[in-house]
Scaffold this motif. Structure first.
Motif, PDB file in Angstrom:
ATOM      1  N   UNK A   1       3.730 -12.286 -24.968  1.00 38.80           N
ATOM      2  CA  UNK A   1       4.974 -11.555 -24.778  1.00 38.80           C
ATOM      3  C   UNK A   1       4.756 -10.222 -24.050  1.00 38.80           C
ATOM      4  N   UNK A   2       3.650  -9.538 -24.332  1.00 39.39           N
ATOM      5  CA  UNK A   2       3.394  -8.266 -23.662  1.00 39.39           C
ATOM      6  C   UNK A   2       3.248  -8.418 -22.161  1.00 39.39           C
ATOM      7  N   UNK A   3       2.607  -9.499 -21.733  1.00 40.43           N
ATOM      8  CA  UNK A   3       2.437  -9.755 -20.301  1.00 40.43           C
ATOM      9  C   UNK A   3       3.762 -10.134 -19.653  1.00 40.43           C
ATOM     10  N   UNK A   4       4.595 -10.899 -20.358  1.00 43.84           N
ATOM     11  CA  UNK A   4       5.910 -11.259 -19.810  1.00 43.84           C
ATOM     12  C   UNK A   4       6.764 -10.004 -19.680  1.00 43.84           C
ATOM     13  N   UNK A   5       6.704  -9.131 -20.688  1.00 42.76           N
ATOM     14  CA  UNK A   5       7.454  -7.874 -20.611  1.00 42.76           C
ATOM     15  C   UNK A   5       6.988  -7.043 -19.410  1.00 42.76           C
ATOM     16  N   UNK A   6       5.672  -6.916 -19.227  1.00 45.00           N
ATOM     17  CA  UNK A   6       5.146  -6.130 -18.106  1.00 45.00           C
ATOM     18  C   UNK A   6       5.547  -6.746 -16.768  1.00 45.00           C
ATOM     19  N   UNK A   7       5.605  -8.075 -16.704  1.00 46.06           N
ATOM     20  CA  UNK A   7       6.048  -8.725 -15.470  1.00 46.06           C
ATOM     21  C   UNK A   7       7.465  -8.272 -15.125  1.00 46.06           C
ATOM     22  N   UNK A   8       8.328  -8.217 -16.139  1.00 48.27           N
ATOM     23  CA  UNK A   8       9.713  -7.765 -15.911  1.00 48.27           C
ATOM     24  C   UNK A   8       9.763  -6.262 -15.659  1.00 48.27           C
TER      25      UNK A   8
END
Length: 152
Positions: free
Chosen positions: A15-22
């Protein structure tokens, strides 16, 4: 009645990587290729400005302006085009949302749009909502996987 269109995916990234992508790489994610997004402003806080210009392969330009209504890092973002920065009303089309739920090392990604009228919802669907927002999700997952693999 809520006129909602939504997509949901289980992404192979935390989830942290998906958040950073956004949050940090929206320009790479937001437009289905071959379109690209030029981020003008991304103030990820309630009341913050969201502005971009989407550029098409044939020189098309589609500006988008709105505000963030809710921002919960790593979990949820709600935004609308009903207002420009400073709470200036403008012709509304939708309230958009992104919801991220951790599932182990993967992320349940749900994104969608709620519309004021059935006509606006039908128009968004006819514009290719599912294919377009699905492409955005796939591009977001690509970026998130890259970020997770690099440890950044």
């Amino acid at each position: 009645m809520t006129y909602e269109l939504a997509i949901e995916r289980l992404m192979d990234a935390p989830v942290g990587a998906v958040w950073r992508a956004f949050a940090d790489h929206l320009g790479e994610c937001w437009c289905p290729r071959p379109w690209r997004a030029e981020i003008v402003a991304q103030e990820l806080r309630p009341g913050g400005r969201s502005a971009m210009v989407m550029h098409g392969p044939d020189g098309e330009k589609m500006p988008q302006e709105g505000v963030y209504l809710e921002v919960v890092p790593d979990r949820r973002v709600v935004f609308t085009d009903a207002f420009a920065s400073g709470w200036v009303p403008q012709g509304p089309f939708m309230v958009g949302f992104l919801e991220l739920t951790p599932e182990g090392e993967r992320t349940r990604y749900r994104a969608g749009a709620r519309h004021w009228t059935a006509e606006a919802c039908d128009q968004h669907k006819a514009m290719g909502f599912e294919a377009g927002w699905g492409a955005v999700a796939a591009q977001c997952e690509e970026v998130a996987r890259r970020l997770a693999e690099s440890g950044t």
